[in-house]
Design a protein around this motif. Structure first.
Motif, PDB file in Angstrom:
ATOM      1  N   MET A 129      10.449  40.911  53.994  1.00  0.00           N
ATOM      2  CA  MET A 129       9.427  40.412  53.015  1.00  0.00           C
ATOM      3  C   MET A 129      10.483  41.072  51.713  1.00  0.00           C
ATOM      4  SD  MET A 129       6.430  43.419  53.024  1.00  0.00           S
ATOM      5  CE  MET A 129       6.997  45.098  53.814  1.00  0.00           C
ATOM      6  N   CYS A 130      10.325  40.733  50.818  1.00  0.00           N
ATOM      7  CA  CYS A 130      10.353  41.059  49.394  1.00  0.00           C
ATOM      8  C   CYS A 130      10.006  40.783  48.109  1.00  0.00           C
ATOM      9  CB  CYS A 130      12.514  39.928  48.846  1.00  0.00           C
ATOM     10  SG  CYS A 130      12.252  38.749  48.883  1.00  0.00           S
ATOM     11  N   GLY A 131      10.308  41.067  46.968  1.00  0.00           N
ATOM     12  CA  GLY A 131      10.041  41.231  45.928  1.00  0.00           C
ATOM     13  C   GLY A 131      10.029  42.835  45.507  1.00  0.00           C
ATOM     14  N   ASP A 132       9.502  42.603  43.994  1.00  0.00           N
ATOM     15  CA  ASP A 132       9.302  43.414  43.142  1.00  0.00           C
ATOM     16  C   ASP A 132       8.508  44.714  43.431  1.00  0.00           C
ATOM     17  OD1 ASP A 132       6.543  42.578  42.138  1.00  0.00           O
ATOM     18  OD2 ASP A 132       6.810  42.814  39.933  1.00  0.00           O
ATOM     19  N   HIS A 133       7.656  44.599  44.721  1.00  0.00           N
ATOM     20  CA  HIS A 133       6.951  45.512  44.937  1.00  0.00           C
ATOM     21  C   HIS A 133       7.876  46.961  45.533  1.00  0.00           C
ATOM     22  CE1 HIS A 133       6.212  43.195  48.592  1.00  0.00           C
ATOM     23  NE2 HIS A 133       6.588  42.520  47.466  1.00  0.00           N
ATOM     24  N   ARG A 134       9.233  46.154  47.080  1.00  0.00           N
ATOM     25  CA  ARG A 134      10.315  46.276  46.878  1.00  0.00           C
ATOM     26  C   ARG A 134      11.061  47.576  46.681  1.00  0.00           C
ATOM     27  NH1 ARG A 134       8.159  47.745  51.682  1.00  0.00           N
ATOM     28  NH2 ARG A 134       5.747  47.445  50.126  1.00  0.00           N
ATOM     29  N   ASP A 135      10.860  47.346  45.842  1.00  0.00           N
ATOM     30  CA  ASP A 135      12.468  46.840  44.195  1.00  0.00           C
ATOM     31  C   ASP A 135      11.898  48.304  43.392  1.00  0.00           C
ATOM     32  OD1 ASP A 135      14.515  47.591  42.497  1.00  0.00           O
ATOM     33  OD2 ASP A 135      15.274  48.026  44.833  1.00  0.00           O
ATOM     34  N   THR A 136      12.487  48.369  41.905  1.00  0.00           N
ATOM     35  CA  THR A 136      11.567  48.418  41.124  1.00  0.00           C
ATOM     36  C   THR A 136      10.153  47.106  40.680  1.00  0.00           C
ATOM     37  OG1 THR A 136      13.056  48.262  39.460  1.00  0.00           O
ATOM     38  CG2 THR A 136      13.323  49.898  40.150  1.00  0.00           C
ATOM     39  N   ALA A 137       9.054  47.648  39.896  1.00  0.00           N
ATOM     40  CA  ALA A 137       8.285  46.484  39.559  1.00  0.00           C
ATOM     41  C   ALA A 137       9.353  46.261  37.872  1.00  0.00           C
ATOM     42  CB  ALA A 137       7.619  47.616  38.914  1.00  0.00           C
ATOM     43  N   SER A 138      10.258  45.005  38.180  1.00  0.00           N
ATOM     44  CA  SER A 138      10.945  44.094  37.394  1.00  0.00           C
ATOM     45  C   SER A 138      11.526  43.263  37.783  1.00  0.00           C
ATOM     46  CB  SER A 138      11.753  45.290  36.901  1.00  0.00           C
ATOM     47  OG  SER A 138      12.375  46.078  36.956  1.00  0.00           O
ATOM     48  N   ILE A 139      12.166  42.206  36.800  1.00  0.00           N
ATOM     49  CA  ILE A 139      12.796  42.039  37.242  1.00  0.00           C
ATOM     50  C   ILE A 139      14.453  42.230  37.861  1.00  0.00           C
ATOM     51  CG2 ILE A 139      14.849  39.883  35.883  1.00  0.00           C
ATOM     52  CD1 ILE A 139      12.263  39.927  34.004  1.00  0.00           C
ATOM     53  N   GLN A 140      14.962  43.427  37.352  1.00  0.00           N
ATOM     54  CA  GLN A 140      15.671  43.985  38.214  1.00  0.00           C
ATOM     55  C   GLN A 140      15.400  43.933  39.852  1.00  0.00           C
ATOM     56  OE1 GLN A 140      19.288  45.004  37.838  1.00  0.00           O
ATOM     57  NE2 GLN A 140      18.732  46.383  38.907  1.00  0.00           N
ATOM     58  N   GLY A 141      14.458  44.337  39.694  1.00  0.00           N
ATOM     59  CA  GLY A 141      13.798  45.016  41.455  1.00  0.00           C
ATOM     60  C   GLY A 141      14.150  43.594  42.559  1.00  0.00           C
ATOM     61  N   ALA A 142      13.164  42.840  41.774  1.00  0.00           N
ATOM     62  CA  ALA A 142      12.990  41.130  42.110  1.00  0.00           C
ATOM     63  C   ALA A 142      14.157  40.888  42.843  1.00  0.00           C
ATOM     64  CB  ALA A 142      11.951  40.448  41.212  1.00  0.00           C
ATOM     65  N   LEU A 143      15.296  40.700  41.795  1.00  0.00           N
ATOM     66  CA  LEU A 143      16.378  40.080  42.524  1.00  0.00           C
ATOM     67  C   LEU A 143      16.921  41.453  43.062  1.00  0.00           C
ATOM     68  CD1 LEU A 143      18.047  39.200  38.543  1.00  0.00           C
ATOM     69  CD2 LEU A 143      16.671  37.576  40.134  1.00  0.00           C
ATOM     70  N   VAL A 144      17.180  42.302  42.857  1.00  0.00           N
ATOM     71  CA  VAL A 144      17.659  43.161  44.352  1.00  0.00           C
ATOM     72  C   VAL A 144      17.043  43.042  45.266  1.00  0.00           C
ATOM     73  CG1 VAL A 144      18.361  46.182  44.322  1.00  0.00           C
ATOM     74  CG2 VAL A 144      18.749  44.497  41.792  1.00  0.00           C
ATOM     75  N   SER A 145      15.457  43.114  45.213  1.00  0.00           N
ATOM     76  CA  SER A 145      14.910  43.501  46.486  1.00  0.00           C
ATOM     77  C   SER A 145      15.460  41.663  47.434  1.00  0.00           C
ATOM     78  CB  SER A 145      13.346  42.509  46.480  1.00  0.00           C
ATOM     79  OG  SER A 145      13.155  42.758  47.357  1.00  0.00           O
ATOM     80  N   GLY A 146      15.739  40.721  47.026  1.00  0.00           N
ATOM     81  CA  GLY A 146      16.040  39.468  47.645  1.00  0.00           C
ATOM     82  C   GLY A 146      16.694  39.764  47.602  1.00  0.00           C
ATOM     83  N   ASP A 147      18.398  40.156  46.958  1.00  0.00           N
ATOM     84  CA  ASP A 147      19.135  39.797  47.706  1.00  0.00           C
ATOM     85  C   ASP A 147      19.471  40.682  48.994  1.00  0.00           C
ATOM     86  OD1 ASP A 147      22.324  38.993  46.588  1.00  0.00           O
ATOM     87  OD2 ASP A 147      22.529  40.858  47.137  1.00  0.00           O
ATOM     88  N   ARG A 148      18.817  41.863  48.596  1.00  0.00           N
ATOM     89  CA  ARG A 148      19.152  43.457  50.328  1.00  0.00           C
ATOM     90  C   ARG A 148      18.337  42.479  51.331  1.00  0.00           C
ATOM     91  NH1 ARG A 148      16.091  47.538  50.563  1.00  0.00           N
ATOM     92  NH2 ARG A 148      14.160  47.069  48.719  1.00  0.00           N
ATOM     93  N   ALA A 149      17.241  41.869  51.202  1.00  0.00           N
ATOM     94  CA  ALA A 149      16.451  41.058  52.097  1.00  0.00           C
ATOM     95  C   ALA A 149      18.248  40.491  53.235  1.00  0.00           C
ATOM     96  CB  ALA A 149      15.268  40.517  51.935  1.00  0.00           C
ATOM     97  N   ALA A 150      18.258  38.765  51.783  1.00  0.00           N
ATOM     98  CA  ALA A 150      18.978  38.371  52.762  1.00  0.00           C
ATOM     99  C   ALA A 150      20.308  38.395  52.857  1.00  0.00           C
ATOM    100  CB  ALA A 150      19.271  37.386  51.392  1.00  0.00           C
ATOM    101  N   ARG A 151      20.583  39.726  52.747  1.00  0.00           N
ATOM    102  CA  ARG A 151      22.203  40.504  53.770  1.00  0.00           C
ATOM    103  C   ARG A 151      21.411  41.530  54.347  1.00  0.00           C
ATOM    104  NH1 ARG A 151      26.355  41.857  49.825  1.00  0.00           N
ATOM    105  NH2 ARG A 151      25.718  41.689  47.314  1.00  0.00           N
ATOM    106  N   ALA A 152      20.504  41.257  54.313  1.00  0.00           N
ATOM    107  CA  ALA A 152      20.076  42.098  56.245  1.00  0.00           C
ATOM    108  C   ALA A 152      20.311  40.699  57.298  1.00  0.00           C
ATOM    109  CB  ALA A 152      18.733  42.141  55.985  1.00  0.00           C
ATOM    110  N   ILE A 153      19.490  39.616  56.680  1.00  0.00           N
ATOM    111  CA  ILE A 153      19.288  38.585  57.688  1.00  0.00           C
ATOM    112  C   ILE A 153      20.353  37.793  57.794  1.00  0.00           C
ATOM    113  CG2 ILE A 153      18.198  35.823  57.309  1.00  0.00           C
ATOM    114  CD1 ILE A 153      15.603  36.808  55.830  1.00  0.00           C
TER     115      ILE A 153
END
Ligand SMILES: Cc1cc2nc3c(=O)[nH]c(=O)nc-3n(C[C@H](O)[C@H](O)[C@H](O)COP(=O)(O)OP(=O)(O)OC[C@H]3O[C@@H](n4cnc5c(N)ncnc54)[C@H](O)[C@@H]3O)c2cc1C
Length: 418
Positions: free
Chosen positions: A388-412
């Protein structure tokens, strides 16, 4: 298999996840329940005006935006870095001294700057201005209100500016959010001039979606995810899709519905969009009202701006676009139009009689709550092949959403790489 990875949700997190996966050579399919990409970052064109679905701004200083977004192509139109505040003593201006040196005398005369409080604020924020991270280990985290109290930030700057400004940014007037998160936010406000893309905020996710070789499949909702040996099957209203892995890039409340993963509580806000024949102010600053005897706004509006002063493309020739934000966690959140107009007339000292309402966006899930301690790298793996990814997994912001998506992709990527 239909794809290596299926990404559910084409908000900023899902799109960044898909872009990164594609770059690792994987075949990605993105499905999106709505009829266009962007999730909470979308724009409506109404009578020639651009009305974002809830007033929000893009801060070009966010590290993820600097790294992964073509900011020049967006044509950002910047707001003034500062605020105009209606106080019982009149309208006051507080502006970033580096960005608006001509306004230094006005800021100094505003009555909002008290030397003791200012030095307490600098001590509170200083280390974060130097380092781009706030480690919970290094800086013990508490609620914003308790942290500012303890630091001695208790004067006019706090009462008339910070509390009101931050309530509008966090969609939360309780002061109960993470102090460390607010330190990071204020850092990005100090370093960047937030603005609006020439074509509206939705230009941001649209830019990201254009990078994908397989276009996002819109108006396709996922109903169920099932993991089995070697893969995942996603049931959608257009039939099943199978992939080696799946990512639920959906907002917190949708995650709970889709996968039964507990979601953090949400904060919400509403935005009123008005078209005005004349601009009620000639500047590009956010306006706050701090004229209530106990501080804060003396009405339902927590911030307002003549958006077209900062972003002329947001209104057609001869018109101006005004936004007014109310908070759903506050009694005025659902105030009727006449109360909002009456409050705006007090804030601007101008009649709103000839203003037309273009839209009223009510967004109950604007942001996930970000209570202390700040955990900005929450786990994203649900099971062997489900993420899963989204702003709820990082900071509640545009920055958080982008970082969270990137992090999930790296793990996969690490998992599926041969
Ligand atoms: C009014 C408002 C003001 C804001 N102001 C700011 C600001 O000034 N600065 C800032 O940094 N941030 C701001 N934010 C927050 C920022 O917009 C969000 O943090 C960010 O957009 C979240 O992106 P996301 O990808 O995590 O989630 P979302 O954007 O919610 O994306 C999730 C996507 O999943 C889709 N989806 C859900 N369920 C399914 C399903 N079953 N099947 C298929 N698709 C599904 C949804 O339709 C959606 O497109 C604001 C948000 C709002 C609403």
């Amino acid at each position: 298999m239909d794809a290596d990875v299926i990404v559910i949700g084409a908000g900023l997190a899902g799109l960044q996840c898909a872009r990164r996966l594609q770059r690792s050579g994987l075949h990605v399919r993105v499905i999106e329940a709505q009829d266009s990409v962007g999730g909470r970052v979308r724009t409506e064109r109404i009578d020639g005006h651009l009305c974002d679905r809830g007033f929000q701004v893009l801060n070009p200083a966010y590290p993820a935006v600097r790294a992964w977004i073509d900011r020049d192509a967006l044509g950002l139109q910047a707001f003034g870095v500062g605020v105009r505040v209606r106080t019982p003593a009149g309208l006051r201006t507080l502006a970033h001294p580096g960005r608006h040196p001509g306004l230094i005398p006005q800021s100094l005369r505003s009555g909002l700057l008290d030397a003791v409080e200012l030095s307490a604020l600098v001590r509170w924020l200083g280390p974060t201005l130097v380092r781009a991270s706030v480690s919970s280990r290094a800086t013990r985290d508490t609620t914003l209100a308790a942290s500012l109290d303890a630091a001695g930030v208790r004067g006019p700057l706090r009462r008339d500016v910070l509390d009101t400004f931050l309530a509008g940014v966090l969609a939360d007037s309780s002061g109960g959010g993470s102090a460390n998160y607010v330190r990071l936010l204020l850092r990005s406000f100090a370093l960047g001039a937030p603005g609006l893309p020439r074509e509206g905020m939705q230009a941001l996710p649209e830019q990201m979606a254009r990078d994908l070789r397989e276009p996002v499949r819109t108006a396709v909702r996922a109903h169920e995810l099932r993991e089995h040996a070697g893969g995942v099957t996603v049931t959608t209203d257009h039939g099943p899709i199978s992939a080696r892995c799946a990512v639920a890039a959906v907002a917190a409340p949708d995650l709970e519905r889709l996968l039964d993963v507990p979601a953090p509580p949400s904060h919400g806000l509403t935005t009123w969009w008005f078209s005005a024949p004349e601009a009620p102010a000639d500047d590009a600053f956010l306006r706050l009202d701090a004229s209530h005897p106990r501080g804060g706004p003396d009405g339902p509006v927590w911030n307002t701006a003549v958006v077209s002063r900062a972003a002329p493309t947001y209104a057609p020739h001869g018109r101006h676009l005004v936004e007014a934000t109310t908070l759903l966690d506050h009694p005025g959140g659902q105030a009727p139009e006449r109360e909002v107009r009456a409050h705006l007339e007090r804030i601007y000292g101008a009649s709103t009689r000839r203003w037309e309402v273009l839209a009223h966006h009510v967004v109950p899930h604007t942001l996930p709550a970000q209570p202390p301690p700040l955990v900005d790298r929450s786990p994203q793996r649900i099971s062997a092949r489900l993420f899963m990814c989204g702003d709820h997994r990082d900071t509640a912001s545009i920055q958080g959403a982008l970082v969270s998506g990137d992090r999930a992709a790296r793990a996969i990527g690490g998992l599926l790489r041969p």
